[in-house]
Motif scaffolding. Structure first.
Motif, short mmCIF file in Angstrom:
data_model
loop_
_atom_site.label_atom_id
_atom_site.label_comp_id
_atom_site.label_asym_id
_atom_site.label_seq_id
_atom_site.Cartn_x
_atom_site.Cartn_y
_atom_site.Cartn_z
N LEU B 53 38.56 46.80 48.86
CA LEU B 53 39.11 48.13 49.17
C LEU B 53 38.80 48.46 50.62
O LEU B 53 37.64 48.39 51.04
CB LEU B 53 38.49 49.18 48.24
N ASP B 54 39.85 48.80 51.38
CA ASP B 54 39.60 49.14 52.77
C ASP B 54 39.09 50.57 52.90
O ASP B 54 38.87 51.27 51.89
CB ASP B 54 40.87 48.90 53.61
N SER B 55 38.93 51.03 54.13
CA SER B 55 38.34 52.35 54.36
C SER B 55 39.23 53.47 53.82
O SER B 55 38.76 54.59 53.60
CB SER B 55 38.08 52.56 55.87
N ASP B 56 40.51 53.20 53.61
CA ASP B 56 41.43 54.20 53.03
C ASP B 56 41.50 54.10 51.51
O ASP B 56 42.28 54.81 50.88
CB ASP B 56 42.84 54.02 53.60
N GLY B 57 40.71 53.20 50.95
CA GLY B 57 40.73 53.06 49.50
C GLY B 57 41.87 52.20 48.98
O GLY B 57 42.11 52.14 47.78
N LYS B 58 42.58 51.55 49.90
CA LYS B 58 43.70 50.69 49.46
C LYS B 58 43.19 49.26 49.32
O LYS B 58 42.23 48.85 49.98
CB LYS B 58 44.82 50.72 50.49
N VAL B 59 43.89 48.51 48.48
CA VAL B 59 43.50 47.12 48.25
C VAL B 59 43.98 46.28 49.43
O VAL B 59 45.17 46.25 49.76
CB VAL B 59 44.10 46.58 46.94
N ALA B 60 43.04 45.59 50.04
CA ALA B 60 43.37 44.67 51.12
C ALA B 60 43.16 43.25 50.61
O ALA B 60 42.39 43.02 49.68
CB ALA B 60 42.48 44.94 52.33
N ALA B 61 43.85 42.31 51.23
CA ALA B 61 43.75 40.93 50.77
C ALA B 61 43.73 40.00 51.97
O ALA B 61 44.32 40.27 53.01
CB ALA B 61 44.93 40.59 49.86
N VAL B 62 43.02 38.90 51.79
CA VAL B 62 43.01 37.87 52.83
C VAL B 62 43.06 36.52 52.12
O VAL B 62 42.38 36.31 51.12
CB VAL B 62 41.75 38.00 53.72
N PRO B 63 43.90 35.58 52.60
CA PRO B 63 43.95 34.28 51.94
C PRO B 63 42.78 33.40 52.36
O PRO B 63 42.22 33.57 53.45
CB PRO B 63 45.29 33.71 52.44
N ALA B 64 42.43 32.48 51.47
CA ALA B 64 41.37 31.52 51.78
C ALA B 64 42.00 30.15 51.93
O ALA B 64 42.83 29.75 51.11
CB ALA B 64 40.33 31.51 50.67
N GLY B 65 41.60 29.44 52.99
CA GLY B 65 42.15 28.11 53.21
C GLY B 65 41.06 27.06 53.14
O GLY B 65 39.93 27.33 52.74
N VAL B 66 41.41 25.88 53.57
CA VAL B 66 40.46 24.77 53.56
C VAL B 66 39.39 24.98 54.63
O VAL B 66 38.23 24.65 54.46
CB VAL B 66 41.20 23.44 53.78
N LYS B 67 39.82 25.57 55.75
CA LYS B 67 38.88 25.83 56.84
C LYS B 67 38.01 27.03 56.46
O LYS B 67 38.52 28.02 55.93
CB LYS B 67 39.69 26.13 58.10
N PRO B 68 36.70 26.98 56.69
CA PRO B 68 35.83 28.11 56.33
C PRO B 68 36.24 29.39 57.05
O PRO B 68 36.54 29.38 58.24
CB PRO B 68 34.45 27.65 56.79
N MET B 69 36.25 30.48 56.30
CA MET B 69 36.54 31.79 56.84
C MET B 69 35.21 32.53 56.96
O MET B 69 34.58 32.84 55.94
CB MET B 69 37.49 32.54 55.90
#
Lengths: 204, 155
Positions: B53-69
Motif C-alpha cells: 500500500l502506497d502513502s495514498d493507501g492504494k495498492v502498488a505493484a512491482v515485478p520481480a525478475g531474475v536480477k535481484p531487486m
C-alpha cells in the motif's frame, strides 16, 4: 446476512466478500490444518498449506463458474489442499519435479477417483479431518458440558461398562446411552454444518 | 453408513480434539492479501512480484525478475520506500532459480530486520517466498505474488 437461497460460495464470489471470507476461514482452517498434519506435515508446514489454499481460492473464486455437473465444490477444495500439501512436501526436498500446477478436471478426478469401489485416500483423510474438527469445535465452544463429555469418554472411548459409568456419575444407564447418542448427533450435525457452509449438499 | 460414521467418531474421540493449534496470524496476513487482490492494478492474476500500500493507501505493484531487486531508503535502490526504519539497502528480492514458482529474499544486513510471515530472517539470511507470503521491512508490509506458470489462475 445470508439469504435462504444464497450459499457461502455465492457470497465468496461477490464484490464485497470480506465477511464471507472470514466465515469460510473460520469454517475450514481446522479441517485444512488437520489434513496437512495427516499428510505428515509439521504445524508450520500445515499453516503454509492453509495460507496457500486460501490465497488460491481468493484468486480463483471471484471468476470461478461453479458447474455442479463437473463435481462437488468440496472435491475442488480438497484437490487444492492436497496439491498444496504435496507442494510443501516438495519444497522440503527442494524437488524441482513438484511444481505448481493449474487446477484441472483431470487433477480433480485423481483426487476423487476411487480405485477400489470406495472413497479415495484423500477423501478419507478429508472426512477424518472434518470429524476431528467437529469434535474440537464442540469441545471449545461449550455446547457440550464437561460432565457430558466425561460420561461420553468413559463409556464410548474407554469402553467402560454402562452400569459402571452410571454409578460413577450418579445417573441411570439409560442416561449414559442418551449422552452417547446426543454427542454423536452433535458431531454429525457439526460436520453437516461445515459441509453446508460451502453450499455443498449433504452426502446421501 | 450411520454405524460406520459413529464408529469412526468413536475411534477419533478424544485423541485428536485440541491437537491442532489455531494458526498464528495466518488470517491477518490473508486479509492483507485479499485487500491487495481487490485493489491491485490489472492484471493481478499474472503479476509476479510484490504488492504493497502506497502513502495514498492504494495498492502498488512491482515485478520481480531474475536480477535481484534491492529495496531500501537509498536512491540507488531499485525499489525505494520511505520509512525511517528501513535501512538504506535493506533487502533484495528476485525470482527463485531452483525449479519452483517462487521468489527469493535476502536480508542485506538491515538494522531492523527482514520479516517473513512474522519470522525474522537471520542477518544476511535468505528465504524462499511463495504466493501470499507477507514480507515486513521497516514497518512496510509487502505481499508476495507468485501466480501459476500459465500466467494466472484458470477458470
Amino acid at each position: 446476512m445470508i439469504t435462504t437461497n444464497e450459499s457461502l460460495l455465492d457470497r465468496l464470489r461477490a464484490d464485497n466478500a470480506q465477511e464471507a471470507w472470514r466465515e469460510f476461514f473460520a469454517a475450514y482452517w481446522g479441517v485444512i490444518l488437520r489434513y496437512g498434519r495427516k499428510m505428515g506435515l509439521r504445524q508450520d508446514q500445515a499453516e503454509d498449506v492453509l495460507q496457500e489454499t486460501m490465497v488460491v481460492l481468493m484468486r480463483k473464486l471471484p471468476e470461478f463458474v461453479y458447474d455442479r455437473r463437473k463435481g462437488r465444490f468440496r472435491n475442488f477444495l480438497l484437490t487444492i489442499v492436497h496439491r498444496r500439501a504435496l507442494a510443501v512436501f516438495g519444497r522440503e526436498a527442494r524437488n524441482p519435479a513438484v511444481a505448481w500446477e493449474e487446477l484441472s478436471p483431470e487433477l480433480v478426478n485423481q483426487v476423487s477417483k476411487d480405485h477400489r469401489g470406495g472413497e479415495s485416500e484423500a477423501q478419507a483423510r478429508w472426512r477424518e479431518a472434518l470429524l476431528e474438527e467437529a469434535l474440537r469445535r464442540l469441545r471449545c465452544d461449550g455446547r457440550l458440558g464437561a460432565g457430558t463429555l466425561a460420561v461420553f469418554e468413559a463409556y464410548v472411548v474407554r469402553a467402560e461398562p454402562a452400569i459402571q459409568v452410571a454409578r460413577r456419575f450418579k445417573m441411570t444407564e439409560n442416561s449414559v446411552y442418551q449422552i452417547r447418542n446426543r454427542v454423536l448427533r452433535r458431531v454429525k450435525a457439526e460436520v453437516r454444518r461445515l459441509q453446508q457452509s460451502a453450499g455443498d449438499p449433504l452426502e446421501p | 453408513m450411520a454405524d460406520q460414521t459413529e464408529d469412526r467418531i468413536v475411534s477419533l474421540f478424544p485423541a485428536t480434539a485440541g491437537d491442532v493449534a489455531p494458526p498464528r496470524e495466518v488470517y491477518e496476513r490473508l486479509e492483507l492479501v485479499a485487500r491487495m487482490l481487490r485493489g491491485a492494478p490489472a492484471p493481478a492474476s499474472s503479476h509476479f512480484g510484490l504488492w504493497w500500500l502506497d502513502s495514498d493507501g492504494k495498492v502498488a505493484a512491482v515485478p520481480a525478475g531474475v536480477k535481484p531487486m534491492v529495496i531500501g531508503r537509498d536512491a540507488s535502490c531499485d525499489l525505494i520506500l520511505e520509512s525511517p526504519r528501513l535501512s538504506r539497502r535493506h533487502c533484495a528480492i528476485r525470482r527463485f532459480n531452483g525449479g519452483l514458482a517462487a521468489l527469493e529474499i535476502e536480508d542485506l544486513g538491515s538494522s531492523n530486520g527482514t520479516w517473513v510471515n512474522g519470522v525474522r530472517l537471520p542477518i544476511q539470511g535468505r528465504r524462499i517466498l511463495f504466493d501470499g507470503d507477507v514480507v515486513e521491512i521497516g514497518g512496510v508490509a509487502l505481499v508476495v505474488a507468485v501466480p501459476g506458470p500459465a500466467g494466472g489462475p484458470s477458470r
